[in-house]
Design a protein around this motif. Structure first.
Motif, PDB file in Angstrom:
ATOM      1  N   GLY A 197       0.859  -1.184   0.000  1.00 64.02           N
ATOM      2  CA  GLY A 197       0.000   0.000   0.000  1.00 64.02           C
ATOM      3  C   GLY A 197       0.897   1.236   0.000  1.00 64.02           C
ATOM      4  N   VAL A 198       0.372   2.365   0.449  1.00 62.42           N
ATOM      5  CA  VAL A 198       1.169   3.603   0.452  1.00 62.42           C
ATOM      6  C   VAL A 198       2.362   3.452   1.403  1.00 62.42           C
ATOM      7  CG1 VAL A 198       1.170   6.026   1.179  1.00 62.42           C
ATOM      8  CG2 VAL A 198      -0.712   5.132  -0.194  1.00 62.42           C
ATOM      9  N   ILE A 199       3.553   3.740   0.857  1.00 63.70           N
ATOM     10  CA  ILE A 199       4.776   3.689   1.677  1.00 63.70           C
ATOM     11  C   ILE A 199       5.224   5.131   1.890  1.00 63.70           C
ATOM     12  CG2 ILE A 199       7.107   2.704   1.850  1.00 63.70           C
ATOM     13  CD1 ILE A 199       6.274   0.882  -0.599  1.00 63.70           C
ATOM     14  N   ALA A 200       5.662   5.447   3.101  1.00 61.60           N
ATOM     15  CA  ALA A 200       6.047   6.844   3.369  1.00 61.60           C
ATOM     16  C   ALA A 200       7.265   6.908   4.273  1.00 61.60           C
ATOM     17  CB  ALA A 200       4.881   7.589   4.017  1.00 61.60           C
ATOM     18  N   GLY A 201       7.963   8.038   4.171  1.00 62.92           N
ATOM     19  CA  GLY A 201       9.130   8.263   5.020  1.00 62.92           C
ATOM     20  C   GLY A 201       9.982   9.376   4.436  1.00 62.92           C
ATOM     21  N   PRO A 202      11.045   9.744   5.133  1.00 60.50           N
ATOM     22  CA  PRO A 202      11.970  10.743   4.622  1.00 60.50           C
ATOM     23  C   PRO A 202      12.634  10.283   3.325  1.00 60.50           C
ATOM     24  CG  PRO A 202      12.340  10.337   6.951  1.00 60.50           C
ATOM     25  CD  PRO A 202      11.380   9.294   6.486  1.00 60.50           C
ATOM     26  N   TRP A 203      13.111  11.215   2.559  1.00 64.08           N
ATOM     27  CA  TRP A 203      13.805  10.991   1.290  1.00 64.08           C
ATOM     28  C   TRP A 203      12.886  10.538   0.176  1.00 64.08           C
ATOM     29  CZ3 TRP A 203      18.181  13.406   1.003  1.00 64.08           C
ATOM     30  CH2 TRP A 203      18.934  13.599   2.174  1.00 64.08           C
ATOM     31  N   GLN A 204      11.579  10.751   0.339  1.00 66.33           N
ATOM     32  CA  GLN A 204      10.659  10.511  -0.769  1.00 66.33           C
ATOM     33  C   GLN A 204      10.447  11.865  -1.445  1.00 66.33           C
ATOM     34  OE1 GLN A 204       6.640   9.276   0.324  1.00 66.33           O
ATOM     35  NE2 GLN A 204       6.510   8.018  -1.507  1.00 66.33           N
ATOM     36  N   TRP A 205      10.632  11.915  -2.756  1.00 69.29           N
ATOM     37  CA  TRP A 205      10.487  13.205  -3.451  1.00 69.29           C
ATOM     38  C   TRP A 205       9.035  13.350  -3.871  1.00 69.29           C
ATOM     39  CZ3 TRP A 205      14.259  16.293  -2.311  1.00 69.29           C
ATOM     40  CH2 TRP A 205      15.465  15.716  -1.922  1.00 69.29           C
ATOM     41  N   GLY A 206       8.189  13.660  -2.886  1.00 63.62           N
ATOM     42  CA  GLY A 206       6.731  13.683  -3.068  1.00 63.62           C
ATOM     43  C   GLY A 206       6.294  14.694  -4.123  1.00 63.62           C
ATOM     44  N   LYS A 207       5.309  14.294  -4.910  1.00 63.74           N
ATOM     45  CA  LYS A 207       4.732  15.192  -5.910  1.00 63.74           C
ATOM     46  C   LYS A 207       3.224  15.008  -5.883  1.00 63.74           C
ATOM     47  CE  LYS A 207       6.098  11.891  -9.491  1.00 63.74           C
ATOM     48  NZ  LYS A 207       5.240  11.627 -10.596  1.00 63.74           N
ATOM     49  N   ILE A 208       2.501  15.815  -6.671  1.00 63.12           N
ATOM     50  CA  ILE A 208       1.044  15.850  -6.525  1.00 63.12           C
ATOM     51  C   ILE A 208       0.394  14.475  -6.744  1.00 63.12           C
ATOM     52  CG2 ILE A 208       0.551  16.597  -8.921  1.00 63.12           C
ATOM     53  CD1 ILE A 208      -1.626  18.466  -7.501  1.00 63.12           C
TER      54      ILE A 208
END
Ligand SMILES: NC(=O)c1ccc[n+]([C@@H]2O[C@H](COP(=O)([O-])OP(=O)(O)OC[C@H]3O[C@@H](n4cnc5c(N)ncnc54)[C@H](O)[C@@H]3O)[C@@H](O)[C@H]2O)c1
Length: 353
Positions: A197-208
């Motif tokens: 499913g959705v993975i999250a954490g620092p060093w993700q270059w998030g975009k819209i």
């Protein structure tokens, strides 16, 4: 052991490179990436600093992989991971990377007698079927009124249906899963498929369209406009969040005892105690950043969107005892800390997008 991680400079790939290197100091790790994702080039420097070899190459082209040999395990993290890709543009790139890239990985595995770990996605489950459910609102989140077919506890297990419209992204991941099963059977390759499913954490270059927690925080940090898009513009659409460290812990377990997991598919996710809606995220950001941000509403729902996704990870839990450990608030706080600590670098990246 020699490990090749394709997409090794992406969010998941680079995090796995680092966690494997920390745990198994003697392993040789190669990260392979074409730097398609903005920000991946920054991870290249981080990896090289700790002795991980980075090779620039494109998974679409077999010849780029042919330059590498003597690999025991390939972890396939190279993809365009956006559900938006393909509807208006970049369909060819998506299919060539996410599906033909899997074929190239399989041929590489065969040639090197290497095992394969594939990062699949919860998006292999048809979005139309999820959208058809009836929802109620609880804690500013859409929660289904009933269980999903063949599933329990309002969460989606591997028993949920896979036939149906699933976005071009979901299609490439599901087709890759099928290809892995067929090819591995015919050619005797051991594989593990983790449907995340959705993975999250620092060093993700998030975009819209991908990496929404980081994206939300970047918009707070740089005072950029934010919208609740779809489902009436309420912000109640929600996902269970898998912390990257919890995923890394699982992959390390799988590397250590591959045969326990081999030739199997697992749903991997944050589960029902780690559900976050956009509205919940706004409330947390308002507290963390110390101001109340105005969020606009766009009621029209985007192609392929779903109001809810929560993972039933009992199959993997029953097999090996893995479950997510990190509290949702900790994941959110660590991302907040990272965006603040890397304000300058992130600003430069936004200017390039
Ligand atoms: N992040 C999530 O929430 C999530 C959820 C489920 C599954 N996944 C899967 O995990 C994997 C990693 O995703 P991520 O979040 O790290 O994405 P990411 O975009 O951060 O990383 C993917 C990496 O692949 C590279 N890449 C793209 N096209 C390539 C090509 N043709 N050749 C070589 N490299 C290429 C990119 O430059 C990038 O570094 C993907 O397979 C994705 O489908 C991610």
């Amino acid at each position: 052991m020699n490990i090749l991680i394709t997409g090794g400079c992406g969010f998941v790939g680079s995090s796995l490179c680092i966690s494997i290197k920390n745990k198994f100091k003697e392993y040789k790790i190669i990260a392979f990436d074409n730097f398609y994702r903005k920000g991946s080039i920054i991870n290249k420097k981080r990896l090289e600093k700790i002795g991980i070899k980075v090779i620039k190459g494109d998974i679409r082209f077999k010849k780029d992989l042919d330059k590498i040999s003597n690999i025991d395990l390939l972890i396939d993290c190279a993809a365009d991971p956006s559900v938006a890709t393909g509807k208006k543009k970049n369909l060819r790139y998506l299919v060539e990377t996410n599906l033909i890239g899997t074929l190239n990985s399989l041929e590489f595995s065969k040639k090197n007698k290497a095992k394969l770990i594939f990062l699949s996605s919860s998006r292999i489950y048809p979005f139309e079927d999820i959208n058809k459910m009836k929802f109620k609102i609880k804690n500013d989140q859409y929660i289904p009124k009933e269980n999903f077919k063949n599933c329990k506890k309002k969460a989606i297990s591997e028993k949920f249906k896979t036939k149906g419209i699933k976005t071009f992204y979901g299609f490439t991941k599901y087709s890759s899963e099928n290809l892995i099963e067929e090819y591995s059977y015919a050619n005797n390759i051991d594989y593990i498929i983790n449907r995340c499913g959705v993975i999250a954490g620092p060093w993700q270059w998030g975009k819209i369209d991908q990496g929404f927690i980081v994206y939300w925080m970047i918009c707070y940090l740089f005072k950029m406009k934010l919208n609740y898009i779809g489902y009436g513009g309420s912000g109640y659409q929600c996902r269970d969040i898998l912390d990257i460290n919890d995923l890394s812990a699982l992959i390390n377990k799988q590397i250590t005892n591959f045969s326990n997991f081999k030739n199997n598919i697992f749903n991997i996710g944050g589960g029902s105690s780690r559900i976050l809606s956009l509205k919940n995220l706004t409330d947390q950001c308002n507290k963390l950043f110390g101001f109340k941000k105005k969020i606009n509403s766009i009621s029209k729902t985007r192609y392929g969107d779903i109001p809810y996704y929560v993972t039933d990870y009992s199959k993997i839990y029953n097999l090996c005892g893995w479950k997510p450990k990190k509290k949702l608030e900790t994941t959110v706080f660590e991302i907040y800390k990272w965006v603040n600590d890397h304000k300058k670098t992130i600003k430069k990246q936004i200017e390039k997008i």
